[in-house]
Design an enzyme around this catalytic site. Structure first.
Site, PDB file in Angstrom:
ATOM      1  N   PRO A 193       0.771  -1.254   0.000  1.00 44.46           N
ATOM      2  CA  PRO A 193       0.000   0.000   0.000  1.00 44.46           C
ATOM      3  C   PRO A 193       0.798   1.297   0.000  1.00 44.46           C
ATOM      4  O   PRO A 193       0.787   2.050   0.993  1.00 44.46           O
ATOM      5  CB  PRO A 193      -0.834  -0.136   1.275  1.00 44.46           C
ATOM      6  N   CYS A 194       1.452   1.598  -1.114  1.00 46.35           N
ATOM      7  CA  CYS A 194       2.195   2.860  -1.172  1.00 46.35           C
ATOM      8  C   CYS A 194       1.253   4.066  -1.163  1.00 46.35           C
ATOM      9  O   CYS A 194       1.704   5.203  -0.966  1.00 46.35           O
ATOM     10  CB  CYS A 194       3.119   2.895  -2.394  1.00 46.35           C
ATOM     11  N   HIS A 195      -0.058   3.819  -1.352  1.00 43.80           N
ATOM     12  CA  HIS A 195      -1.024   4.932  -1.276  1.00 43.80           C
ATOM     13  C   HIS A 195      -1.150   5.447   0.161  1.00 43.80           C
ATOM     14  O   HIS A 195      -1.688   6.537   0.375  1.00 43.80           O
ATOM     15  CB  HIS A 195      -2.396   4.492  -1.800  1.00 43.80           C
TER      16      HIS A 195
END
Length: 347
Positions: free
Chosen positions: A314-316
């Protein structure tokens, strides 16, 4: 970060695609509403109002623009074409001609344009490629060359051998030692995603409009020394099920196996990413601190940007140290929507 009307109006004037999905603009003088990239002539500032979703625009009495079609996802696979893909998946030996497309209620020219745009080839070329891809997988799993050739719809073994070698660079007999990475299009509420997987797990999950997608596919092919072919994979069913649950808000963690492609440092950064709890955010500096190297902020940011497995890694959930929504390969608007889905605090 709340956007002002002035910022949204300027973004609409610039046809800025970064704001796709963030807002829609209603035009009071015409009664229509548009997406930010609409090519229609822009109205005066005093004649517009903005909405964060299409439902509110419709409830206010606005009609969708016929030019930019704000209710449609431009990258979504149309139902008719999805049916074609399902047919081919069920029987790769099918040979559908223009006449067959018309019988299915499809316009051949429209089908051709869609496949050229999304697959870089016409539908008929795609059929041939899909048939050979399926044959490649059968051989890779130990199938007999002659049986595979005729089961794939080829009328002669020589024709099969020639077509196969032209595409894969090896004869069918020698293809069993070649590695395969499978590819599939998956529809989500935020747009079409492209998934890749080998026998160990998912190695890519990206939105189809990501600019770096062709480069990432080349990197995966080179890393595994493999042919990337469209087809099913044991891990895709798990992925599709878990993605659907995630977007429905009933899943916070993913269990589908992963097979990430990257350096040891990048993989260490991605492991830290996976430990960011659902519904929370972290800064690049905090990531670097967890890795035990507070000065590696830039290297951490670069590694985040090279992540090929969106949502699951989850780089968001990573934001700027000042709380701003920093860059995201799938588009800032998707980052915002994912954080909203997870009910994170947005700054």
């Amino acid at each position: 970060m709340e956007l002002s009307n002035e910022i949204m109006y300027q973004a609409s004037s610039d046809k800025n695609s970064d704001f796709e999905g963030v807002f829609w603009m209603g035009v009071k003088t015409t009664g229509i509403f548009c997406r930010p990239t609409c090519t229609a002539r822009k109205p005066k500032f005093e004649n517009v109002e903005f909405f964060t979703n299409t439902k509110d625009a419709i409830l206010k009495g606005y009609r969708p623009c016929k030019v930019c079609k704000p209710l449609e996802n431009p990258d979504e696979t149309p139902k008719g074409i999805q049916h074609l893909l399902n047919e081919l998946e069920a029987d790769p030996s099918l040979k559908l001609r223009d006449y067959d497309l018309v019988k299915r209620g499809l316009e051949p020219a429209t089908v051709r344009r869609w496949f050229v745009k999304h697959h870089g080839m016409t539908f008929h070329a795609f059929q041939r490629m899909f048939k050979l891809n399926s044959a490649f997988k059968k051989l890779n799993l130990g199938g007999n060359v002659t049986d595979t050739a005729f089961e794939s719809g080829y009328e002669s073994l020589s024709g099969f051998n020639e077509s196969f070698k032209n595409i894969f660079g090896v004869s069918p007999k020698n293809s069993k030692s070649e590695k395969v990475v499978d590819l599939k299009r998956i529809e989500t509420p935020l747009g079409t995603m492209i998934a890749c997987a080998d026998e160990h797990g998912i190695c890519m999950l990206e939105f189809s409009d990501r600019k770096a997608l062709p480069t990432e596919l080349k990197e995966i092919s080179k890393h595994f020394n493999a042919n990337i072919i469209q087809g099913e994979n044991q891990h895709f069913k798990t992925l599709e099920k878990e993605l659907a649950e995630y977007f429905e808000g009933t899943r916070k963690d993913f269990n589908v196996p992963l097979s990430p492609v990257g350096t040891d440092f990048q993989k260490s950064v991605w492991e830290v990413l996976r430990k960011i709890p659902y519904g929370t955010t972290r800064s690049y500096q905090e990531q670097a601190n967890i890795l035990g190297n507070p000065k590696a902020v830039r290297a951490v940011a670069n590694a985040n940007g090279l992540n090929k497995i969106s949502i699951i890694i989850p780089c968001h959930r990573v934001i700027g140290i000042n709380g701003t929504l920093t860059g995201y390969g799938g588009g800032i608007w998707r980052k915002q929507k994912l954080l909203e889905l997870e009910k994170s605090i947005l700054f």
